[in-house]
Structures are given as structure tokens and as C-alpha cells.
Design a protein around this motif. Structure first.
Motif, PDB file in Angstrom:
ATOM      1  N   VAL A 167     117.965  67.167  15.185  1.00  0.00           N
ATOM      2  CA  VAL A 167     119.072  66.896  16.124  1.00  0.00           C
ATOM      3  C   VAL A 167     120.307  66.399  15.370  1.00  0.00           C
ATOM      4  N   PRO A 168     120.177  65.412  14.450  1.00  0.00           N
ATOM      5  CA  PRO A 168     121.355  65.000  13.676  1.00  0.00           C
ATOM      6  C   PRO A 168     121.904  66.140  12.813  1.00  0.00           C
ATOM      7  N   GLY A 169     121.008  66.959  12.268  1.00  0.00           N
ATOM      8  CA  GLY A 169     121.450  68.094  11.460  1.00  0.00           C
ATOM      9  C   GLY A 169     122.229  69.107  12.280  1.00  0.00           C
ATOM     10  N   TYR A 170     121.765  69.355  13.500  1.00  0.00           N
ATOM     11  CA  TYR A 170     122.451  70.266  14.419  1.00  0.00           C
ATOM     12  C   TYR A 170     123.845  69.731  14.758  1.00  0.00           C
ATOM     13  N   ALA A 171     123.916  68.424  15.035  1.00  0.00           N
ATOM     14  CA  ALA A 171     125.199  67.809  15.383  1.00  0.00           C
ATOM     15  C   ALA A 171     126.171  67.881  14.199  1.00  0.00           C
ATOM     16  N   ALA A 172     125.663  67.654  12.987  1.00  0.00           N
ATOM     17  CA  ALA A 172     126.513  67.706  11.798  1.00  0.00           C
ATOM     18  C   ALA A 172     127.037  69.127  11.569  1.00  0.00           C
ATOM     19  N   LEU A 173     126.158  70.120  11.746  1.00  0.00           N
ATOM     20  CA  LEU A 173     126.567  71.513  11.561  1.00  0.00           C
ATOM     21  C   LEU A 173     127.642  71.894  12.572  1.00  0.00           C
ATOM     22  N   ARG A 174     127.427  71.505  13.819  1.00  0.00           N
ATOM     23  CA  ARG A 174     128.405  71.843  14.865  1.00  0.00           C
ATOM     24  C   ARG A 174     129.746  71.159  14.596  1.00  0.00           C
ATOM     25  N   ARG A 175     129.689  69.920  14.095  1.00  0.00           N
ATOM     26  CA  ARG A 175     130.936  69.212  13.754  1.00  0.00           C
ATOM     27  C   ARG A 175     131.660  69.922  12.615  1.00  0.00           C
TER      28      ARG A 175
END
Length: 204
Positions: free
Chosen positions: A48-56
């Protein structure tokens, strides 16, 4: 007990037996690590944090636009085609649902690439997330050298390969490829993506 747990327990017993006999050579250690790593990385997916970082890092744009390389793009860095958008395309909007669908498809492709090419060395969750983000951004072919270095456990090479990927070849209005340009946004992104591997090398 899940089959994966049985496999890992057997591998641990094998390692313990070798160690007790004083026969655990460097090759044996690597063999054991390969067995455990292939199981471990097969179960990893973008966190989930990795997904958020990628989207950012990618940013979500609900219309067509020309990216830093002057390629027609939409959503979360999804390439529509090489070369600039037409006037009609620049007026075209996309929905959040379309963006999310494209993002999910491309993340899955990047995850498969990381798992399939990094089979011989166990990754942490942060390292897996970083490689998925990098592969998402560069494409599978562009990430190949980096993934191969990770597969060998050569994290310094991972960092070097990542930091090479900070240039783009813009296109002119006719779609012709121009000289490479260093993009500061990519420099910052590579610093973030290489951080999990820097922490690993610093601890050795």
C-alpha cells in the motif's frame, strides 16, 4: 501447513545440517538462499505505501497531455503514443476509473517482471516496491540491467543502473527524436527508488 512454509522449513533444516557438519560452503549458502528467495519473491506484491509512492511520483492527470519527452500521455504516466498529442487529443479527458484501470494493469506487469527476473535473491518489501516503481517508469526492457543486478545481489550495481536512468529523449513537433535531456524530477525519483538498496549496502 502451506506448501511454501514446508519448503522453507526443509531448506532451513538443510542449512542447519550443513552448518552443524561444518560443510556449509559459500556455494551451499547461495543455493539455500536461492531456494528461499524464489519462494519469498513469488509472494511479494506492491505494498500500500509502495502504491501510494508510485502514484505520487507519476501524478494522476485526467486528460491527455505531452510529457517531458513530448510524448502523448494520460492518467498516471500511461503512454498514448510516441510523439506529441494532436489538438483533438489535448482536449480529450479521461475518468478516474480509466486511470485506475491502466495503473492496475501496468503495476501488475511491473510486478511480474520483477518477480520473474529477481528469483535468486531475497528482496525486502521496500526493495521490491522500489523495483516495481522503477520498472513501471522505465518499462521492462529499460529495467532489465537493474533487475539482473538485483537478482545477483549486487546492490551497488542496482544503484548505479538506476541513477543512469535520468535522461529522456524529447520529440519535436513532428515526432523526431532530439538530444537526451537530464530531468531533475527523475533524479529525485531515482534517489527515492535506490534508497532501500543504499541502506542494505551501508549495513555491510
Amino acid at each position: 501447513m502451506p506448501a511454501g512454509d514446508v519448503h522453507i522449513r526443509r531448506t532451513d533444516r538443510l542449512r542447519s545440517n550443513f552448518a552443524n557438519q561444518g560443510n556449509l560452503s559459500e556455494h551451499s549458502f547461495f543455493t539455500v538462499n536461492k531456494l528461499r528467495a524464489s519462494m519469498a519473491n513469488e509472494t511479494l506484491s506492491l505494498s500500500v505505501p509502495g502504491y501510494a509512492a508510485l502514484r505520487r511520483r507519476e501524478g494522476a492527470v485526467l486528460h491527455y497531455y505531452n510529457d517531458v519527452a513530448n510524448h502523448c500521455t494520460f492518467g498516471v504516466g500511461t503512454l498514448a503514443h510516441h510523439g506529441p498529442c494532436t489538438e483533438e487529443e489535448l482536449r480529450r479527458t479521461v475518468t478516474s476509473e480509466e486511470v485506475d484501470l491502466q495503473l492496475a494493469m501496468r503495476v501488475k506487469k511491473a510486478e511480474v517482471a520483477v518477480r520473474s527476473r529477481v528469483k535468486d535473491f531475497s528482496l525486502t518489501q521496500a526493495q521490491f516496491d522500489a523495483l516495481v516503481s522503477f520498472t513501471f517508469n522505465t518499462g521492462v526492457s529499460g529495467a532489465r540491467k537493474t533487475l539482473d543486478s538485483a537478482n545477483s545481489g549486487h546492490f551497488r550495481e542496482v544503484i548505479v543502473e538506476m541513477q543512469k536512468n535520468v535522461y529522456v529523449h524529447p520529440r519535436d513537433s513532428k515526432g523526431r527524436r532530439l538530444r537526451a535531456v537530464r530531468i531533475q524530477g527523475l533524479v529525485i525519483r531515482r534517489i527515492e527508488e535506490s534508497a532501500p538498496f543504499k541502506r542494505e549496502t551501508a549495513s555491510k
